[in-house]
Structure formats: C-alpha cells, structure tokens
Design a protein around this motif. Sequence first.
Motif: not given
Length: 250
Positions: A201-224
């Motif tokens: 139910g998040l908007d697209m901007q918040d969804a991007f923030t969620v994805l980026r945080r997960y990628a960075r905290d796990h040491g993964h590329k956002l694309t991956d």
Amino acid sequence: MTGTREHDIIRVFVEMSNELVDGYDVVDLLSDLTTNCATLLDVASAGLLLADGRGVLHVAAASSERTQHLETFQLQREEGPCLDCYHSGEPVIVPAVAEEAERWPQFSRRAESMGFASVHAIPMRLRDNVLGALGLFGDRPGQLNDDDLDLAQAMAHVASVALVNEKSASDLSTVNAQLEHALVSRVALEQAKGIIANISGLDMQDAFTVLRRYARDHGHKLTDVSTQLVNRELDGDRVLAHARRASILG
C-alpha cells in the motif's frame, strides 16, 4: 557558497568517485544523480532521460514520481526542453514555463498543472555521443546561476563516464550496449517498485526507499535485488520486514 553546501558537494563527488573505483550499480548511481541534483541545486526535483541504441529516449531516473510522470509525458507527446536538449546536445534554459506555450504547448500546460514553473535541461554526453538529458525542474520561475549550472553539468559528466568508461567511449556498439543495460535495469526497478507498492500500500517513492535500503544494508546492487524480486527469487514480505526493522516504515 556556504560551508555546509561546499561540504555536501565534496561528499557527493567523493561518493561518486568511490563508486567508480569500487564498482557500482548503474541504476543506483543514476538515481543518486537526480536526488543529489534536487538536494544541491536550487530546484525542486530532477529527472534523467537516456537514449537506447536506436536513439529513442527513455526515463532512466527521477528524484520524484511527479518528475517521472512529466518526463514520461514529454516522451509521449514528443515535445519539451529535455527532448530539445538531447537533439541539440546543448543546454536548454527555461526560466518561465508559462512563457513557452507556443514553443511546447502540451508540455507547458502539463508542467504548470503539476506545479513546475521553470526547467533547465542539461545534456549528458561523451565526446560527440549525446547519451541523454538531465532535467532540472523548479517550483518557481527563475534561472539557475552559473555556479549551479556548472555543478549540474559536472555531475552529468561524471555519470556519463560511469555509463561508458573512457576505453569504450569511442566504440559506438559498446556505448549502445551499456546504455541498453542501464535502461533494462531501470525497467526491473520499476517493476520491483510496483510489486512492493502493491503488497504494502506504499506509494512508488516509498517503495523505492524500501528497495534501496534493503539492497544497501545487505551489500547487494539495487538492480540485482529488483531482478530477484521480479523473478520471485526474493520475497517482497522479506524486503518489507527489513524496512520495518530498520524503522523506515511504521
């Protein structure tokens, strides 16, 4: 230039240079470019158009959903300052969108309806290859000063080098292949944002923030991370759970 702003500019260029040395995710880097432009310059938001191998422009990054929609509108209507900037390879400065109704009738109306009053379009290029255009959108009329324009162009230059490294800059086929990779990666990101938005139910901007945080905290590329989510190799609820633990969601 204030001490704080000078420090922020130094930080941005240090981060960009470190990414070039250590390896980088092109989608993350281009997203950072638009976000940093919106933060450092006297503009409300920024968007980036990149051309594929056929010269067709696509939205590659945007600092807000509002900007992404306006950049997409330019492409759909085939008019606007960013398109003119790409085709000419020169900056297009629009201090007052309201005064350009004759030049870009559809774009001007849509920009004003979305609250944008000024636009500065900066070319992204390497040598004679124009890769795309960086759009800087303001909520009030006025022209950026020379220092801000120089800073925007400098950041665009760094991003251009990141897209196409110096050894391959003269190889058109390599340039096109790397640009195609960037655009395909962006499609995966948009699909992943949609998945997160749909289940949360998040908007697209918040969804991007969620994805980026997960990628960075796990040491993964956002694309991956985006690709894994789209391919159902990564569960969206797991990504959201991490966001809650990281206190970026309520």
